[in-house]
Design an enzyme around this catalytic site. Structure first.
Site, PDB file in Angstrom:
ATOM      1  N   GLN A 133      54.073  -9.191 -50.934  1.00  0.00           N
ATOM      2  CA  GLN A 133      54.135  -7.876 -51.553  1.00  0.00           C
ATOM      3  C   GLN A 133      54.720  -7.994 -52.961  1.00  0.00           C
ATOM      4  O   GLN A 133      55.799  -8.560 -53.125  1.00  0.00           O
ATOM      5  CB  GLN A 133      55.014  -6.966 -50.697  1.00  0.00           C
ATOM      6  CG  GLN A 133      55.086  -5.527 -51.166  1.00  0.00           C
ATOM      7  CD  GLN A 133      56.173  -4.742 -50.425  1.00  0.00           C
ATOM      8  OE1 GLN A 133      57.340  -5.095 -50.472  1.00  0.00           O
ATOM      9  NE2 GLN A 133      55.777  -3.691 -49.732  1.00  0.00           N
ATOM     10  N   GLY A 134      54.030  -7.432 -53.957  1.00  0.00           N
ATOM     11  CA  GLY A 134      54.552  -7.444 -55.321  1.00  0.00           C
ATOM     12  C   GLY A 134      54.807  -6.026 -55.778  1.00  0.00           C
ATOM     13  O   GLY A 134      53.963  -5.431 -56.466  1.00  0.00           O
ATOM     14  N   SER A 136      58.656  -4.527 -56.111  1.00  0.00           N
ATOM     15  CA  SER A 136      59.915  -4.458 -56.873  1.00  0.00           C
ATOM     16  C   SER A 136      59.918  -5.411 -58.058  1.00  0.00           C
ATOM     17  O   SER A 136      59.275  -6.462 -58.050  1.00  0.00           O
ATOM     18  CB  SER A 136      61.094  -4.821 -55.975  1.00  0.00           C
ATOM     19  OG  SER A 136      61.227  -3.900 -54.930  1.00  0.00           O
ATOM     20  N   SER A 168      58.846 -11.910 -50.432  1.00  0.00           N
ATOM     21  CA  SER A 168      58.928 -12.749 -49.242  1.00  0.00           C
ATOM     22  C   SER A 168      57.589 -13.454 -49.042  1.00  0.00           C
ATOM     23  O   SER A 168      56.542 -12.896 -49.327  1.00  0.00           O
ATOM     24  CB  SER A 168      59.215 -11.884 -48.021  1.00  0.00           C
ATOM     25  OG  SER A 168      60.399 -11.148 -48.224  1.00  0.00           O
ATOM     26  N   GLU A 251      56.247   0.959 -44.023  1.00  0.00           N
ATOM     27  CA  GLU A 251      57.415   0.093 -44.091  1.00  0.00           C
ATOM     28  C   GLU A 251      58.616   0.737 -43.424  1.00  0.00           C
ATOM     29  O   GLU A 251      59.429   0.087 -42.823  1.00  0.00           O
ATOM     30  CB  GLU A 251      57.736  -0.185 -45.559  1.00  0.00           C
ATOM     31  CG  GLU A 251      58.721  -1.304 -45.793  1.00  0.00           C
ATOM     32  CD  GLU A 251      58.790  -1.681 -47.278  1.00  0.00           C
ATOM     33  OE1 GLU A 251      57.978  -1.168 -48.067  1.00  0.00           O
ATOM     34  OE2 GLU A 251      59.656  -2.479 -47.624  1.00  0.00           O
ATOM     35  N   GLU A 383      71.108   4.291 -48.773  1.00  0.00           N
ATOM     36  CA  GLU A 383      71.459   5.441 -49.609  1.00  0.00           C
ATOM     37  C   GLU A 383      70.212   6.270 -49.927  1.00  0.00           C
ATOM     38  O   GLU A 383      70.230   7.507 -49.868  1.00  0.00           O
ATOM     39  CB  GLU A 383      72.122   4.966 -50.916  1.00  0.00           C
ATOM     40  CG  GLU A 383      73.543   4.437 -50.740  1.00  0.00           C
ATOM     41  CD  GLU A 383      73.614   3.163 -49.914  1.00  0.00           C
ATOM     42  OE1 GLU A 383      72.692   2.315 -49.993  1.00  0.00           O
ATOM     43  OE2 GLU A 383      74.613   3.003 -49.182  1.00  0.00           O
TER      44      GLU A 383
END
Lengths: 400, 364
Positions: A133-134, A136, A168, A251, A383
């Protein structure tokens, strides 16, 4: 929507899976396997797990509910959950193509073109192609929409320039679900597009990152004028954010569409109770220890029953979004506090680290606690999750 | 084949809808406030309606005039009553009915249960324990003598069930309102009245002594009581959450609604998580009890432990986030706070139930 399976069909599937697992679960390899897909760092671990997924898929147990024409099992709704439960019951090895099964696959299945479905899905299920996954970037974490990786259209290709992080499986991946900005001149959410990007093209560099545990497992990916085909774009230009929200729902545990379970391996209350017993009567008779263990047992029961209640419309009618939006937050925080409690119980012996011969269980709980921050930070920090609960469930206004 | 998943169907949904509608009409918050000032604390005029709705005898077998329904129905009704803070001997009577059904002989059940179901008998049952030690009432030579505090709805009851020590163990004794003396206690929570039952040499005949051992009966009915009370507490905590979220979404300070500030938003998210987990435990316990599953009692302990923590927490955040207004009588939050604080220790507080749960996990 696909039809629901009958109780008979599910019961029959359950026995088939059990029977298959009895003769097909491989013996543990000579080398240690990590606790979950996000911790795979060695080629030999990856290959071993890849082969396991391939076999499981060939038996029809990966992507069980997906259409047969795309490599799926074509089964009715409820089937994958039955299979996943059986896999968990015998503690079968996890499925390494985690990003593919939980995010890329459902995304392509629901939003991809026919060509894309035919090109990607079967290989994703069989683990012939591994996905990462790209999303962030160093400057775009919780505020993902502020991402800066650029995708410039140039003839029959997009030219990608930018820097992704926390990737990852990056060193093993063949494909990436990539978010990049196609239009820098519109408001930030509107200028993002979604790509199914090949990893093995010039200009893509994967650099491993080291986690706080000393392990690898995630990476940076630097794009320097990497060319990817136009056909790699999923959906229209500028639709990327909308599609991303769908991905983030998968997710955050809200999806029914994921193709196979992924156990994060945090440890159970039963295991901590066993740990307490092994530490002797001074521990098990301590009223404070007993109270804390009971509190964890209550929380674990609430999590388990919450998953059941989420499937009963009459019991969630007042707040249908509450349970799905709570799963990630409550599960990760429970696991974190539980692992930390196990470390507490171990006292001074719990200050030893893996590799030290007298470390209890090779510092299993110490590793679990450090790794638990992956759970409370990735995929929407705790958060952010609380913000979402306040805003989407309680109707409170946004903080910005 | 083993049944999976929580038990909840259209019948339960229908009861919930009916309860919401009836309570919405009969028990708006103004009515709660009115009854708080009332000497008796509940309105006898609605009691007959409760009988007609079938709620008094919800759990009583149909053979004795009840509806013969189960733990999930009880949870649904209790939750809705808790949401409205319904000031009524309803729960006390339902619980007394449970004890009578389990502890009494056929003749005793036949003598008392129909009256409970048709609304002619308001009943209350003194707690056996926990928190109250050994039963303080003794039965000797056909007379009972002793003092039982904190009995829910005792002042409104026609029939009191009081556990008494006898030569052959503990037994529940049926005492009529004219036999015992009930001294109302001034309680923190006017919406659930309590009384001290004073028994001074009251003579009892053998047919007033429920035949089964009280301790054994208590162990059986306690999970039902815990589930009902926890459901009631879940309803109240939920009402507080709704009230406080609405306030936080509208009250403006510093140019925005106060709910935009994470100092308010995050604790409310935590209350939400607590309340939703409580509801999962309540309906898990209710399902297990209804199916006779072996983890029913354990889940009931879990539900009460959770409720004892969550309801007071929800109440404290409600007062706090209503600011100065929350500190006045005008704000409804304190009415719920009082119920929360008084429900917390009833039938065992959180720590007591966690001790029972630990016993299950670790053995004795």
């Amino acid at each position: 929507m696909i039809a629901r399976a009958s109780e008979n069909e599910l019961e029959s599937l359950r026995s088939d899976v059990r029977a298959w697992l009895e003769s097909h679960v491989p013996a543990s390899p000579a080398f240690p396997l990590p606790q979950n897909a996000l911790l795979v760092t060695e080629e030999r671990q990856c290959e071993w797990l890849r082969e396991w997924q391939r076999r499981l898929h060939a038996a029809g147990f990966v992507g069980a509910e997906w259409p047969v024409e795309y490599g799926g099992g074509g089964r009715a709704s409820g089937s994958q959950r039955v299979i996943d439960r059986e896999l968990a019951r015998v503690r079968a090895p996890f499925l390494v193509n985690n990003v593919a099964l939980a995010w890329a696959g459902p995304m392509i299945l629901h939003h991809g073109s026919g060509t894309q479905k035919r090109r990607y899905l079967a290989k994703l299920l069989s683990c012939e192609e591994i996905w990462c996954q790209g999303f962030s970037e160093p400057g775009a974490g919780s505020d993902l929409a502020s991402l800066q990786t650029r995708a410039r259209l140039d003839g029959d290709a997009y030219v990608i320039e930018g820097h992704k992080v926390w990737t990852s499986l990056g060193i093993f991946a063949d494909q990436m679900i990539l978010l990049a900005r196609t239009d820098p001149d519109v408001p930030k959410h509107a200028g993002i597009s979604y790509f199914l990007a090949p990893m093995h093209v010039p200009g893509v560099e994967v650099r491993p990152l080291v986690k706080l545990t000393g392990e690898g497992g995630f990476n940076q990916v630097i794009f320097s004028d990497a060319r990817i085909p136009v056909e790699a774009r999923l959906g229209r230009e500028g639709e990327g954010w909308k599609l991303t929200i769908a991905t983030l729902n998968f997710e955050r545990g809200a999806s029914e569409g994921s193709a196979g379970a992924s156990d994060m391996g945090g440890g159970s209350v039963e295991e901590v109770v066993a740990l307490a017993r092994s530490l002797g009567p001074e521990i098990t008779a301590d009223p404070l220890v007993r109270d804390r263990l009971a509190a964890f047992a209550i929380e674990a029961a609430a999590l388990r029953l919450g998953a059941q209640r989420a499937r009963v419309p009459g019991l969630v009618a007042d707040r249908p979004l509450a349970l799905p939006l709570m799963f990630k937050l409550t599960g990760t925080e429970h696991s974190q506090r539980l692992a930390d409690f196990a470390c507490e119980l171990q006292g001074l012996v719990g200050t030893l680290w893996k590799g030290e011969p007298s470390a209890p269980d090779d510092a299993r709980w110490q590793q679990a606690y450090l790794n638990s921050f992956g759970g409370t930070i990735a995929g929407g920090t705790s958060e952010i999750q609380r913000n979402l609960l306040g805003e989407k469930v309680l109707g409170l206004p946004k903080s910005r | 084949m083993k049944r999976r998943g929580l038990h909840y169907d259209e019948e339960h949904a229908f009861l919930r809808e009916e309860a919401r509608r009836w309570l919405g009409e009969r028990c708006p918050i103004q009515e709660v406030r009115r009854l708080a000032e009332d000497p008796r604390g509940d309105d006898p005029r609605v009691w007959q309606e409760l009988a007609e709705l079938g709620w008094l005898g919800l759990l009583v077998p149909e053979a004795h005039g009840g509806a013969g329904l189960g733990a999930v129905h009880l949870a649904v009704l209790s939750e809705e009553c808790g949401r409205r803070l319904f000031p009524s001997p309803l729960l006390a009577t339902q619980l007394a009915g449970l004890v009578l059904a389990r502890a009494g002989s056929d003749a005793q059940r036949e003598a008392w249960l129909p009256g409970i179901c048709d609304g002619t008998v308001v009943a209350a049952c003194a707690h056996l324990h926990p928190g109250l030690g050994e039963p303080a009432v003794v039965l000797e030579d056909g007379r009972i003598h002793g003092d039982v505090p904190h009995v829910w709805s005792a002042g409104s009851a026609d029939l009191l069930l009081v556990p008494a020590r006898t030569v052959s163990g503990t037994r529940f004794v049926c005492v009529g309102r004219e036999q015992g003396r009930v001294v109302p206690e001034i309680g923190l929570d006017p919406s659930r009245r309590q009384g001290r039952v004073r028994l001074e040499g009251v003579s009892v005949t053998s047919d007033a002594i429920l035949e089964r051992d009280a301790e054994a009966v208590w162990e059986e009915v306690l999970p039902w009581m815990l589930t009902a009370l926890s459901a009631e507490m879940a309803g109240g905590a939920d009402a507080l959450l709704v009230m406080t979220s609405e306030y936080a979404a509208t009250r403006q300070q510093f140019g925005k609604a106060i709910g935009a500030f994470q100092g308010v938003k995050h604790p409310l998210a935590n209350v939400l998580v607590g309340v939703e987990q409580l509801r999962s435990l309540v309906y898990g316990a209710a399902t297990a009890l209804e199916r006779g599953a072996k983890d029913g009692a354990l889940l009931a302990h879990m539900a009460k432990a959770q409720a004892s923590d969550v309801y007071p927490f929800a109440a404290s955040r409600a007062i706090q986030f209503h600011g100065g207004y929350g500190f006045t009588d005008d704000c409804d939050a304190h009415l719920y706070l009082r119920r929360a604080q008084c429900s917390r220790p009833a039938f065992g507080d959180a720590a007591w139930h966690r001790r029972r749960i630990a016993g299950h996990l670790l053995g004795a």
